[in-house]
Motif scaffolding. Structure first.
Motif, PDB file in Angstrom:
ATOM      1  N   ALA A  16      -7.627  17.801   2.304  1.00  0.00           N
ATOM      2  CA  ALA A  16      -7.209  17.497   3.681  1.00  0.00           C
ATOM      3  C   ALA A  16      -6.558  16.121   3.757  1.00  0.00           C
ATOM      4  O   ALA A  16      -5.546  15.943   4.450  1.00  0.00           O
ATOM      5  CB  ALA A  16      -8.411  17.574   4.614  1.00  0.00           C
ATOM      6  N   ALA A  17      -7.116  15.144   3.061  1.00  0.00           N
ATOM      7  CA  ALA A  17      -6.528  13.800   3.057  1.00  0.00           C
ATOM      8  C   ALA A  17      -5.137  13.818   2.435  1.00  0.00           C
ATOM      9  O   ALA A  17      -4.216  13.141   2.909  1.00  0.00           O
ATOM     10  CB  ALA A  17      -7.434  12.832   2.308  1.00  0.00           C
ATOM     11  N   SER A  18      -4.968  14.609   1.393  1.00  0.00           N
ATOM     12  CA  SER A  18      -3.654  14.731   0.759  1.00  0.00           C
ATOM     13  C   SER A  18      -2.644  15.359   1.710  1.00  0.00           C
ATOM     14  O   SER A  18      -1.493  14.912   1.797  1.00  0.00           O
ATOM     15  CB  SER A  18      -3.769  15.576  -0.510  1.00  0.00           C
ATOM     16  OG  SER A  18      -2.508  15.863  -1.037  1.00  0.00           O
ATOM     17  N   ALA A  22       0.786  13.658   3.180  1.00  0.00           N
ATOM     18  CA  ALA A  22       2.099  14.278   2.998  1.00  0.00           C
ATOM     19  C   ALA A  22       2.801  14.485   4.343  1.00  0.00           C
ATOM     20  O   ALA A  22       4.003  14.232   4.468  1.00  0.00           O
ATOM     21  CB  ALA A  22       1.947  15.605   2.266  1.00  0.00           C
ATOM     22  N   VAL A  23       2.051  14.914   5.341  1.00  0.00           N
ATOM     23  CA  VAL A  23       2.639  15.086   6.679  1.00  0.00           C
ATOM     24  C   VAL A  23       3.073  13.735   7.240  1.00  0.00           C
ATOM     25  O   VAL A  23       4.141  13.615   7.856  1.00  0.00           O
ATOM     26  CB  VAL A  23       1.639  15.799   7.621  1.00  0.00           C
ATOM     27  CG1 VAL A  23       2.090  15.716   9.062  1.00  0.00           C
ATOM     28  CG2 VAL A  23       1.469  17.238   7.196  1.00  0.00           C
ATOM     29  N   ALA A  24       2.274  12.703   7.009  1.00  0.00           N
ATOM     30  CA  ALA A  24       2.646  11.363   7.474  1.00  0.00           C
ATOM     31  C   ALA A  24       3.936  10.900   6.808  1.00  0.00           C
ATOM     32  O   ALA A  24       4.784  10.272   7.460  1.00  0.00           O
ATOM     33  CB  ALA A  24       1.518  10.381   7.193  1.00  0.00           C
ATOM     34  N   ALA A  31      11.211   9.933  11.415  1.00  0.00           N
ATOM     35  CA  ALA A  31      11.121   8.938  12.483  1.00  0.00           C
ATOM     36  C   ALA A  31      11.927   7.690  12.155  1.00  0.00           C
ATOM     37  O   ALA A  31      12.308   6.946  13.051  1.00  0.00           O
ATOM     38  CB  ALA A  31       9.670   8.553  12.733  1.00  0.00           C
ATOM     39  N   GLY A  32      12.185   7.473  10.878  1.00  0.00           N
ATOM     40  CA  GLY A  32      12.901   6.271  10.469  1.00  0.00           C
ATOM     41  C   GLY A  32      14.394   6.323  10.707  1.00  0.00           C
ATOM     42  O   GLY A  32      15.076   5.302  10.658  1.00  0.00           O
ATOM     43  N   GLY A  33      14.916   7.475  10.970  1.00  0.00           N
ATOM     44  CA  GLY A  33      16.350   7.591  11.189  1.00  0.00           C
ATOM     45  C   GLY A  33      17.088   7.738   9.865  1.00  0.00           C
ATOM     46  O   GLY A  33      16.559   7.484   8.783  1.00  0.00           O
ATOM     47  N   ASN A  39      13.670   5.149   2.517  1.00  0.00           N
ATOM     48  CA  ASN A  39      12.499   4.788   3.296  1.00  0.00           C
ATOM     49  C   ASN A  39      11.367   4.512   2.302  1.00  0.00           C
ATOM     50  O   ASN A  39      10.705   5.427   1.818  1.00  0.00           O
ATOM     51  CB  ASN A  39      12.133   5.912   4.260  1.00  0.00           C
ATOM     52  CG  ASN A  39      11.097   5.498   5.270  1.00  0.00           C
ATOM     53  OD1 ASN A  39      10.357   4.553   5.038  1.00  0.00           O
ATOM     54  ND2 ASN A  39      11.048   6.208   6.375  1.00  0.00           N
ATOM     55  N   ILE A  40      11.178   3.251   1.982  1.00  0.00           N
ATOM     56  CA  ILE A  40      10.224   2.852   0.953  1.00  0.00           C
ATOM     57  C   ILE A  40       8.794   3.187   1.368  1.00  0.00           C
ATOM     58  O   ILE A  40       7.986   3.646   0.567  1.00  0.00           O
ATOM     59  CB  ILE A  40      10.351   1.346   0.642  1.00  0.00           C
ATOM     60  CG1 ILE A  40      11.774   1.007   0.218  1.00  0.00           C
ATOM     61  CG2 ILE A  40       9.353   0.924  -0.425  1.00  0.00           C
ATOM     62  CD1 ILE A  40      12.225   1.694  -1.043  1.00  0.00           C
ATOM     63  N   GLY A  41       8.459   2.967   2.625  1.00  0.00           N
ATOM     64  CA  GLY A  41       7.105   3.251   3.101  1.00  0.00           C
ATOM     65  C   GLY A  41       6.757   4.720   2.965  1.00  0.00           C
ATOM     66  O   GLY A  41       5.653   5.077   2.531  1.00  0.00           O
ATOM     67  N   ALA A  42       7.683   5.603   3.323  1.00  0.00           N
ATOM     68  CA  ALA A  42       7.439   7.036   3.203  1.00  0.00           C
ATOM     69  C   ALA A  42       7.287   7.428   1.740  1.00  0.00           C
ATOM     70  O   ALA A  42       6.453   8.271   1.395  1.00  0.00           O
ATOM     71  CB  ALA A  42       8.569   7.819   3.845  1.00  0.00           C
ATOM     72  N   GLY A  43       8.057   6.822   0.880  1.00  0.00           N
ATOM     73  CA  GLY A  43       7.940   7.107  -0.553  1.00  0.00           C
ATOM     74  C   GLY A  43       6.589   6.687  -1.109  1.00  0.00           C
ATOM     75  O   GLY A  43       5.992   7.392  -1.920  1.00  0.00           O
ATOM     76  N   LEU A  44       6.103   5.541  -0.666  1.00  0.00           N
ATOM     77  CA  LEU A  44       4.795   5.075  -1.129  1.00  0.00           C
ATOM     78  C   LEU A  44       3.667   5.982  -0.639  1.00  0.00           C
ATOM     79  O   LEU A  44       2.727   6.278  -1.380  1.00  0.00           O
ATOM     80  CB  LEU A  44       4.562   3.633  -0.679  1.00  0.00           C
ATOM     81  CG  LEU A  44       5.435   2.581  -1.354  1.00  0.00           C
ATOM     82  CD1 LEU A  44       5.192   1.210  -0.727  1.00  0.00           C
ATOM     83  CD2 LEU A  44       5.175   2.539  -2.839  1.00  0.00           C
ATOM     84  N   VAL A  45       3.771   6.431   0.612  1.00  0.00           N
ATOM     85  CA  VAL A  45       2.754   7.336   1.142  1.00  0.00           C
ATOM     86  C   VAL A  45       2.800   8.663   0.396  1.00  0.00           C
ATOM     87  O   VAL A  45       1.760   9.248   0.070  1.00  0.00           O
ATOM     88  CB  VAL A  45       2.936   7.539   2.662  1.00  0.00           C
ATOM     89  CG1 VAL A  45       2.041   8.642   3.189  1.00  0.00           C
ATOM     90  CG2 VAL A  45       2.669   6.243   3.391  1.00  0.00           C
ATOM     91  N   LEU A  46       3.983   9.150   0.091  1.00  0.00           N
ATOM     92  CA  LEU A  46       4.103  10.395  -0.658  1.00  0.00           C
ATOM     93  C   LEU A  46       3.567  10.237  -2.081  1.00  0.00           C
ATOM     94  O   LEU A  46       2.947  11.157  -2.616  1.00  0.00           O
ATOM     95  CB  LEU A  46       5.562  10.854  -0.677  1.00  0.00           C
ATOM     96  CG  LEU A  46       5.807  12.282  -1.128  1.00  0.00           C
ATOM     97  CD1 LEU A  46       5.074  13.255  -0.221  1.00  0.00           C
ATOM     98  CD2 LEU A  46       7.285  12.582  -1.132  1.00  0.00           C
TER      99      LEU A  46
END
Length: 79
Positions: A16-18, A22-24, A31-33, A39-46
């Motif tokens: 569930a956390a994974s 991934a959805v985030a 959302a970043g346009g 998008n470095i932040g999205a890459g790190l979260v992924l």
């Protein structure tokens, strides 16, 4: 709680956390346009969500193997 149930619940929580991570990441990308940059932040979260998915798969595999091992052992009766 038995060991099998504990391992299964932990595997489900990690899965569930994974999924949430991934959805985030997907939400962060959209959302970043679209300005042409990464998008470095999205890459790190992924990159965080992928090892969590692997860990949850391994944990749930262990839980399945424990369940199979429990079925194969003959049950002894006290009589």
């Amino acid at each position: 709680m038995t060991e099998l149930r504990t391992v299964t619940i932990v595997g489900g929580i990690i899965a569930a956390a994974s999924g949430v991570a991934a959805v985030a990441a997907v939400v962060m990308v959209f959302a970043g346009g679209f300005d042409g940059g990464a998008n470095i932040g999205a890459g790190l979260v992924l990159m965080l969500s992928v090892p969590l998915a692997v860990a949850s798969g391994a944990t749930l595999t262990v839980a399945g193997l424990l369940r199979l091992a429990g079925r194969r052992q003959p049950r002894t009766t006290g009589a």
